[in-house]
Design an enzyme around this catalytic site. Structure first.
Site, PDB file in Angstrom:
ATOM      1  N   TRP A  36      28.460  16.393 -43.415  1.00  0.00           N
ATOM      2  CA  TRP A  36      29.446  16.126 -42.349  1.00  0.00           C
ATOM      3  C   TRP A  36      30.423  15.056 -42.823  1.00  0.00           C
ATOM      4  O   TRP A  36      30.030  14.076 -43.452  1.00  0.00           O
ATOM      5  CB  TRP A  36      28.735  15.618 -41.078  1.00  0.00           C
ATOM      6  N   PHE A  71      21.906  13.167 -39.236  1.00  0.00           N
ATOM      7  CA  PHE A  71      20.576  13.180 -38.614  1.00  0.00           C
ATOM      8  C   PHE A  71      19.518  13.699 -39.584  1.00  0.00           C
ATOM      9  O   PHE A  71      18.356  13.268 -39.531  1.00  0.00           O
ATOM     10  CB  PHE A  71      20.602  14.035 -37.340  1.00  0.00           C
ATOM     11  N   GLU A  72      19.932  14.584 -40.484  1.00  0.00           N
ATOM     12  CA  GLU A  72      18.977  15.159 -41.453  1.00  0.00           C
ATOM     13  C   GLU A  72      18.689  14.183 -42.602  1.00  0.00           C
ATOM     14  O   GLU A  72      17.843  14.473 -43.471  1.00  0.00           O
ATOM     15  CB  GLU A  72      19.509  16.480 -42.023  1.00  0.00           C
ATOM     16  N   CYS A  93      28.211   9.658 -42.583  1.00  0.00           N
ATOM     17  CA  CYS A  93      29.351   9.093 -41.855  1.00  0.00           C
ATOM     18  C   CYS A  93      29.412   9.736 -40.476  1.00  0.00           C
ATOM     19  O   CYS A  93      29.557  10.963 -40.367  1.00  0.00           O
ATOM     20  CB  CYS A  93      30.637   9.378 -42.630  1.00  0.00           C
ATOM     21  N   THR A  99      32.353  12.843 -26.718  1.00  0.00           N
ATOM     22  CA  THR A  99      31.144  12.761 -25.897  1.00  0.00           C
ATOM     23  C   THR A  99      30.232  11.691 -26.507  1.00  0.00           C
ATOM     24  O   THR A  99      30.481  11.215 -27.615  1.00  0.00           O
ATOM     25  CB  THR A  99      30.392  14.108 -25.885  1.00  0.00           C
ATOM     26  N   HIS A 101      27.570  12.119 -27.910  1.00  0.00           N
ATOM     27  CA  HIS A 101      26.693  12.729 -28.913  1.00  0.00           C
ATOM     28  C   HIS A 101      26.580  11.884 -30.173  1.00  0.00           C
ATOM     29  O   HIS A 101      25.498  11.719 -30.744  1.00  0.00           O
ATOM     30  CB  HIS A 101      27.232  14.123 -29.264  1.00  0.00           C
ATOM     31  N   TYR A 126      20.469   1.840 -46.313  1.00  0.00           N
ATOM     32  CA  TYR A 126      21.227   2.367 -45.168  1.00  0.00           C
ATOM     33  C   TYR A 126      22.706   2.546 -45.540  1.00  0.00           C
ATOM     34  O   TYR A 126      23.481   1.593 -45.495  1.00  0.00           O
ATOM     35  CB  TYR A 126      21.068   1.370 -44.021  1.00  0.00           C
TER      36      TYR A 126
HETATM   37  C1  DLZ Z   1      26.679  17.291 -34.449  1.00  0.00           C
HETATM   38  C2  DLZ Z   1      27.296  16.202 -35.253  1.00  0.00           C
HETATM   39  C3  DLZ Z   1      28.413  15.518 -34.761  1.00  0.00           C
HETATM   40  C4  DLZ Z   1      29.010  15.813 -33.434  1.00  0.00           C
HETATM   41  N1  DLZ Z   1      29.002  14.541 -35.477  1.00  0.00           N
HETATM   42  C5  DLZ Z   1      28.502  14.224 -36.682  1.00  0.00           C
HETATM   43  C6  DLZ Z   1      29.101  13.189 -37.465  1.00  0.00           C
HETATM   44  O1  DLZ Z   1      30.120  12.575 -37.112  1.00  0.00           O
HETATM   45  N2  DLZ Z   1      28.525  12.903 -38.653  1.00  0.00           N
HETATM   46  C7  DLZ Z   1      27.403  13.534 -39.119  1.00  0.00           C
HETATM   47  O2  DLZ Z   1      26.931  13.189 -40.214  1.00  0.00           O
HETATM   48  N3  DLZ Z   1      26.839  14.516 -38.401  1.00  0.00           N
HETATM   49  C8  DLZ Z   1      27.349  14.891 -37.221  1.00  0.00           C
HETATM   50  N4  DLZ Z   1      26.791  15.879 -36.484  1.00  0.00           N
HETATM   51  C9  DLZ Z   1      25.665  16.656 -37.091  1.00  0.00           C
HETATM   52  C10 DLZ Z   1      24.278  16.004 -36.904  1.00  0.00           C
HETATM   53  O3  DLZ Z   1      24.098  14.914 -37.792  1.00  0.00           O
HETATM   54  C11 DLZ Z   1      23.186  17.043 -37.223  1.00  0.00           C
HETATM   55  O4  DLZ Z   1      23.448  17.641 -38.455  1.00  0.00           O
HETATM   56  C12 DLZ Z   1      23.102  18.141 -36.165  1.00  0.00           C
HETATM   57  O5  DLZ Z   1      22.959  17.573 -34.872  1.00  0.00           O
HETATM   58  C13 DLZ Z   1      21.925  19.102 -36.430  1.00  0.00           C
HETATM   59  O6  DLZ Z   1      20.692  18.392 -36.393  1.00  0.00           O
END
Ligand code: DLZ
Length: 168
Positions: A36, A71-72, A93, A99, A101, A126
């Site tokens: 991402w 998140f992964e 990042c 939202t 989220h 980190y």
């Molecule tokens: C869903 C999501 C969103 C909205 N924004 C980001 C972000 O700015 N940076 C990032 O690394 N990942 C984002 N993700 C994806 C989540 O980290 C994750 O991959 C999904 O929720 C699936 O678990």
């Protein structure tokens, strides 16, 4: 109006005292990087790799794996810790969206990485940047504020050195 002050305002992420960095020859540092905001995470990754190599880590001793999002990084780092590495740098990042989220992702990722760092034998560094917009992210990925990848590399080297000293 945002109430944040810039933690990095008086600190360039790429500024450090070279003499304070232990020799990293022989260290193996794994990196897990999120896809991402790849324009940002790719720059952070380059900064981290270059700085590790500058201090003596062989490029072949820097295994790199990608994960879809920040998140992964928790699962990715936990798996990388099982490999022959002395420390793991987690790079991602998260940029504020429309939202809440992004806040859950930041909290979850930060908690997960902190948990790994506190409970596993090897340091987890980190490398998550959490910003209000893309400009702030660019500033910290090789722009006006330096490169957080550099900072993570130096931190990884120092923490491996710390661990080695604790084992003496
Ligand atoms: C869903 C999501 C969103 C909205 N924004 C980001 C972000 O700015 N940076 C990032 O690394 N990942 C984002 N993700 C994806 C989540 O980290 C994750 O991959 C999904 O929720 C699936 O678990």
């Amino acid at each position: 109006m945002y109430l944040y002050t810039m933690a990095t305002k008086n600190h360039n992420l790429s500024d450090y005292d070279t003499n304070s960095v232990p020799d990293a020859t022989g260290m193996k540092i794994g990196i897990v990087v999120a896809e991402w905001n790849e324009n940002i995470t790719a720059s952070l990754l380059e900064g981290a790799k270059e700085t590790l190599v500058k201090h003596g880590v062989k490029p072949s001793d820097i295994p790199i794996m990608t994960v879809p999002g920040s998140f992964e990084l928790i699962y990715g780092a936990s798996q990388m810790l099982k490999k022959k590495v002395d420390a793991v740098i987690a790079i991602g990042c998260v940029i504020r969206g429309d939202t809440p989220h992004d806040r859950y992702i930041c909290q979850g990722t930060t908690y997960g990485l902190a948990h790994l760092n506190a409970t596993q034998e090897k340091p987890v560094i980190y490398g998550l940047i959490t910003t209000l917009d893309m400009q702030q992210a660019e500033d910290r990925a090789g722009g006006a504020m330096g490169n957080k990848g550099d900072e993570c590399a130096i931190t990884a080297i120092k923490m491996v050195d710390f661990k080695r000293k604790m084992e003496l």
